[in-house]
Design a protein around this motif. Sequence first.
Motif, PDB file in Angstrom:
ATOM      1  N   SER A 373      44.320  43.195  32.781  1.00  0.00           N
ATOM      2  CA  SER A 373      44.649  42.540  31.510  1.00  0.00           C
ATOM      3  C   SER A 373      44.402  41.014  31.291  1.00  0.00           C
ATOM      4  O   SER A 373      43.783  40.518  30.347  1.00  0.00           O
ATOM      5  CB  SER A 373      46.042  42.405  31.386  1.00  0.00           C
ATOM      6  N   SER A 374      44.081  40.564  32.648  1.00  0.00           N
ATOM      7  CA  SER A 374      43.618  38.926  32.533  1.00  0.00           C
ATOM      8  C   SER A 374      42.105  39.050  32.849  1.00  0.00           C
ATOM      9  O   SER A 374      41.430  37.910  32.510  1.00  0.00           O
ATOM     10  CB  SER A 374      44.276  38.383  33.390  1.00  0.00           C
ATOM     11  N   GLY A 375      41.538  40.020  33.629  1.00  0.00           N
ATOM     12  CA  GLY A 375      40.111  39.998  33.713  1.00  0.00           C
ATOM     13  C   GLY A 375      40.012  39.021  35.076  1.00  0.00           C
ATOM     14  O   GLY A 375      38.816  38.838  35.298  1.00  0.00           O
ATOM     15  N   THR A 376      40.984  38.904  35.777  1.00  0.00           N
ATOM     16  CA  THR A 376      40.694  37.887  36.975  1.00  0.00           C
ATOM     17  C   THR A 376      40.050  38.792  38.121  1.00  0.00           C
ATOM     18  O   THR A 376      40.675  39.741  38.393  1.00  0.00           O
ATOM     19  CB  THR A 376      42.011  37.229  37.477  1.00  0.00           C
ATOM     20  N   PRO A 377      39.211  38.576  38.736  1.00  0.00           N
ATOM     21  CA  PRO A 377      38.543  39.088  39.949  1.00  0.00           C
ATOM     22  C   PRO A 377      39.199  38.760  41.117  1.00  0.00           C
ATOM     23  O   PRO A 377      39.172  37.674  41.366  1.00  0.00           O
ATOM     24  CB  PRO A 377      37.086  38.656  39.781  1.00  0.00           C
ATOM     25  N   LEU A 378      39.848  39.643  41.782  1.00  0.00           N
ATOM     26  CA  LEU A 378      40.237  39.372  42.884  1.00  0.00           C
ATOM     27  C   LEU A 378      39.331  39.299  44.195  1.00  0.00           C
ATOM     28  O   LEU A 378      39.436  38.582  45.127  1.00  0.00           O
ATOM     29  CB  LEU A 378      41.468  40.443  43.511  1.00  0.00           C
ATOM     30  N   PHE A 379      38.258  40.243  44.047  1.00  0.00           N
ATOM     31  CA  PHE A 379      37.275  40.228  45.013  1.00  0.00           C
ATOM     32  C   PHE A 379      35.850  40.457  44.108  1.00  0.00           C
ATOM     33  O   PHE A 379      35.931  41.227  43.264  1.00  0.00           O
ATOM     34  CB  PHE A 379      37.516  41.469  45.958  1.00  0.00           C
ATOM     35  N   PHE A 380      34.881  40.200  45.010  1.00  0.00           N
ATOM     36  CA  PHE A 380      33.376  40.428  44.344  1.00  0.00           C
ATOM     37  C   PHE A 380      32.838  40.613  45.222  1.00  0.00           C
ATOM     38  O   PHE A 380      32.590  39.912  46.637  1.00  0.00           O
ATOM     39  CB  PHE A 380      33.086  39.025  43.617  1.00  0.00           C
ATOM     40  N   GLY A 381      31.672  41.434  45.135  1.00  0.00           N
ATOM     41  CA  GLY A 381      30.617  41.871  46.127  1.00  0.00           C
ATOM     42  C   GLY A 381      29.339  42.548  45.920  1.00  0.00           C
ATOM     43  O   GLY A 381      29.144  42.704  44.866  1.00  0.00           O
ATOM     44  N   ARG A 382      28.507  42.659  46.935  1.00  0.00           N
ATOM     45  CA  ARG A 382      27.021  43.199  46.745  1.00  0.00           C
ATOM     46  C   ARG A 382      27.002  44.176  47.804  1.00  0.00           C
ATOM     47  O   ARG A 382      27.060  43.834  49.059  1.00  0.00           O
ATOM     48  CB  ARG A 382      26.407  42.092  46.668  1.00  0.00           C
ATOM     49  N   TYR A 383      26.719  45.235  47.571  1.00  0.00           N
ATOM     50  CA  TYR A 383      26.321  46.362  48.828  1.00  0.00           C
ATOM     51  C   TYR A 383      24.954  46.842  48.685  1.00  0.00           C
ATOM     52  O   TYR A 383      24.521  47.193  47.647  1.00  0.00           O
ATOM     53  CB  TYR A 383      27.307  47.582  48.609  1.00  0.00           C
ATOM     54  N   VAL A 384      24.250  46.430  49.735  1.00  0.00           N
ATOM     55  CA  VAL A 384      22.984  46.704  50.068  1.00  0.00           C
ATOM     56  C   VAL A 384      22.565  47.703  50.967  1.00  0.00           C
ATOM     57  O   VAL A 384      21.722  48.646  50.770  1.00  0.00           O
ATOM     58  CB  VAL A 384      22.104  45.550  50.027  1.00  0.00           C
ATOM     59  N   ARG A 385      23.359  47.422  52.073  1.00  0.00           N
ATOM     60  CA  ARG A 385      22.861  48.303  53.191  1.00  0.00           C
ATOM     61  C   ARG A 385      24.224  48.783  53.971  1.00  0.00           C
ATOM     62  O   ARG A 385      24.965  48.316  54.516  1.00  0.00           O
ATOM     63  CB  ARG A 385      22.148  47.429  54.242  1.00  0.00           C
ATOM     64  N   PRO A 386      24.333  50.236  53.918  1.00  0.00           N
ATOM     65  CA  PRO A 386      25.355  50.888  54.747  1.00  0.00           C
ATOM     66  C   PRO A 386      25.402  50.596  56.236  1.00  0.00           C
ATOM     67  O   PRO A 386      24.555  50.370  56.704  1.00  0.00           O
ATOM     68  CB  PRO A 386      24.995  52.459  54.426  1.00  0.00           C
TER      69      PRO A 386
END
Length: 386
Positions: A373-386
């Motif tokens: 509802s607020s659009g607030t990101p708790l976490f952000f990430g980028r996944y490139v390599r398992p």
Amino acid sequence: MASCVTSNLATANLNFSLCLLKHLSKDTENIFFSPISLSTVFGMIFLGSAGESQKQLEDIFSFGSFNSTEDVHKEMLEISKLFRGQNNIELNVANRILAQEKYTFLQDFIHSLKNFYEQDPIRVNFASSEKSKIVQDLNKWVEDITKGKIKNLLKEDAVTALTRMILVNAVYFKADWAEKFDERATQIMNFMITKDEKVETRMMYRSGKYRLGYSSNLNIQVLELPYKNPNFKMLVFLPLPHQQGGLFALNELQNKLNIDILSNMRGHFSYTEEKISVFFPKFRLETKLELEAVLPQLGLKDVFDEKLADLSLMTGTKDLFVSSAVHKAFLEVNEEGSEAAAATAAVMSLRCAAVNPEFRANRPFLFSIVHSSSGTPLFFGRYVRP
């Protein structure tokens, strides 16, 4: 009402996330951090800043986009309250502040810490023989808040006889998917990092009704993976297959992605809600950021410089600077759902195979865990390599 109150903070955190992500991507493949944890700690520092130090904090964390400096802290408090008492989810957001006993801080600063960040500083003696116990107790508090996922946040040598204050924020998030993946359907598949490099990974699978967005300008799909608590979801930004490979496509996406797109996704993506075959990797990420090395490269220099720092709204003098700041984050994604944790500390010192449409995340992607509802990101990430 909450979504209106926190809209500035959501936009500020998204903007900071993009800047930090683009900077870290130059040297790092997998990235994971909590913008809400970072902005909370530096919000407390912002509370005591003045002059050029304050201006740099406004620029880096977009605090300058608020109507007033007080509004920054009001929204920090509002989002903290918004996260409480959520059903079908474990969500802990907590602050802890340690201050040198008998060291004088301005009463306005102490009052504002309590008013907006709901913390009275705990008075300790950093110069005593109990220094190691102080660090151990603080690390134990972080470990407890994050259910054992973030350990040893602060090193003992980060605290010295010149330390005057430590500001800490910890976030823990654990939620089940609205519809769980069947563990029996998880299988080993190739993950295409570049056109010439692939690695095997455990790929989860589920066929079900999902909300899927597409942008021809960005050449990506966006999948919404809802949690059992409908107030939270994971957004997955997946570039379409590219002849130069997945990592090339991801870097292209990061160059195009901006705050206007992220804050107005409905205006930039066409959405459908239909039965989709979802292939999504099962993975775990742990990251650590030494912020005194990272943030000056984004323009936040003065608060880390003992000669330039102006934190005079804390003490009435320019005798404090941020000697170290560290951020740790953890994420695990599996068939049940997601578990994530993050903690940030800043130390103040004195000078011195289906027929359904597919979403197949078998190549690098971006993702975010968002309060809907607020659009607030708790976490952000980028996944490139398992």
